[in-house]
Design a protein around this motif. Structure first.
Motif, PDB file in Angstrom:
ATOM      1  N   ILE A  48       0.858  -1.186   0.000  1.00  0.00           N
ATOM      2  CA  ILE A  48       0.000   0.000   0.000  1.00  0.00           C
ATOM      3  C   ILE A  48       0.893   1.235   0.000  1.00  0.00           C
ATOM      4  O   ILE A  48       1.810   1.338   0.812  1.00  0.00           O
ATOM      5  CB  ILE A  48      -0.929  -0.001   1.231  1.00  0.00           C
ATOM      6  N   HIS A  49       0.619   2.148  -0.933  1.00  0.00           N
ATOM      7  CA  HIS A  49       1.334   3.423  -1.025  1.00  0.00           C
ATOM      8  C   HIS A  49       0.305   4.538  -1.026  1.00  0.00           C
ATOM      9  O   HIS A  49      -0.497   4.632  -1.964  1.00  0.00           O
ATOM     10  CB  HIS A  49       2.165   3.516  -2.299  1.00  0.00           C
ATOM     11  N   ASP A  50       0.323   5.370   0.000  1.00  0.00           N
ATOM     12  CA  ASP A  50      -0.643   6.464   0.128  1.00  0.00           C
ATOM     13  C   ASP A  50      -2.056   5.903  -0.019  1.00  0.00           C
ATOM     14  O   ASP A  50      -2.468   5.091   0.770  1.00  0.00           O
ATOM     15  CB  ASP A  50      -0.351   7.577  -0.879  1.00  0.00           C
ATOM     16  N   LEU A  98      -1.445  -4.569 -10.453  1.00  0.00           N
ATOM     17  CA  LEU A  98      -2.350  -3.458 -10.748  1.00  0.00           C
ATOM     18  C   LEU A  98      -2.236  -2.422  -9.639  1.00  0.00           C
ATOM     19  O   LEU A  98      -2.038  -2.767  -8.471  1.00  0.00           O
ATOM     20  CB  LEU A  98      -3.798  -3.944 -10.819  1.00  0.00           C
ATOM     21  N   HIS A  99      -2.387  -1.159  -9.997  1.00  0.00           N
ATOM     22  CA  HIS A  99      -2.429  -0.072  -9.030  1.00  0.00           C
ATOM     23  C   HIS A  99      -3.878   0.407  -8.971  1.00  0.00           C
ATOM     24  O   HIS A  99      -4.389   0.961  -9.954  1.00  0.00           O
ATOM     25  CB  HIS A  99      -1.505   1.070  -9.451  1.00  0.00           C
ATOM     26  N   LEU A 100      -4.544   0.166  -7.858  1.00  0.00           N
ATOM     27  CA  LEU A 100      -5.968   0.468  -7.723  1.00  0.00           C
ATOM     28  C   LEU A 100      -6.200   1.362  -6.506  1.00  0.00           C
ATOM     29  O   LEU A 100      -5.422   1.323  -5.543  1.00  0.00           O
ATOM     30  CB  LEU A 100      -6.763  -0.833  -7.566  1.00  0.00           C
ATOM     31  N   VAL A 105      -1.833  -4.450  -6.197  1.00  0.00           N
ATOM     32  CA  VAL A 105      -2.376  -5.796  -6.043  1.00  0.00           C
ATOM     33  C   VAL A 105      -1.831  -6.731  -7.116  1.00  0.00           C
ATOM     34  O   VAL A 105      -1.545  -6.324  -8.237  1.00  0.00           O
ATOM     35  CB  VAL A 105      -3.924  -5.811  -6.085  1.00  0.00           C
ATOM     36  N   GLU A 106      -1.687  -7.980  -6.735  1.00  0.00           N
ATOM     37  CA  GLU A 106      -1.242  -9.009  -7.662  1.00  0.00           C
ATOM     38  C   GLU A 106      -2.440  -9.850  -8.059  1.00  0.00           C
ATOM     39  O   GLU A 106      -3.228 -10.286  -7.215  1.00  0.00           O
ATOM     40  CB  GLU A 106      -0.188  -9.895  -7.005  1.00  0.00           C
TER      41      GLU A 106
END
Length: 66
Positions: A8-10, A23-25, A15-16
């Protein structure tokens, strides 16, 4: 389809997917998110059917009724 939160970033969950792609969700898509958490996405055909029926009724009212 299963998604695993890798990190988790900000406000972004990285997710894989089952095939190993990343994916960046938005983090807001994942209630109680934490690294390592696994989520499952499933199609809900009964909700789809109800939604299509509602839209059809709205379209009929809009274009047929005067």
């Amino acid at each position: 389809m299963k998604l695993t939160i890798d990190r988790i970033h900000d406000n972004i969950a990285v997710v894989e997917t089952e095939d190993g792609s990343m994916l960046h969700l938005p983090l807001s898509l994942f209630p109680d998110a934490e690294e390592g958490a696994v989520y499952e996405i499933m199609r809900n055909k009964s909700l789809e059917k109800a939604r299509k029926k509602k839209i059809k009724n709205l379209m009929e009212r809009l274009f047929i009724e005067k």
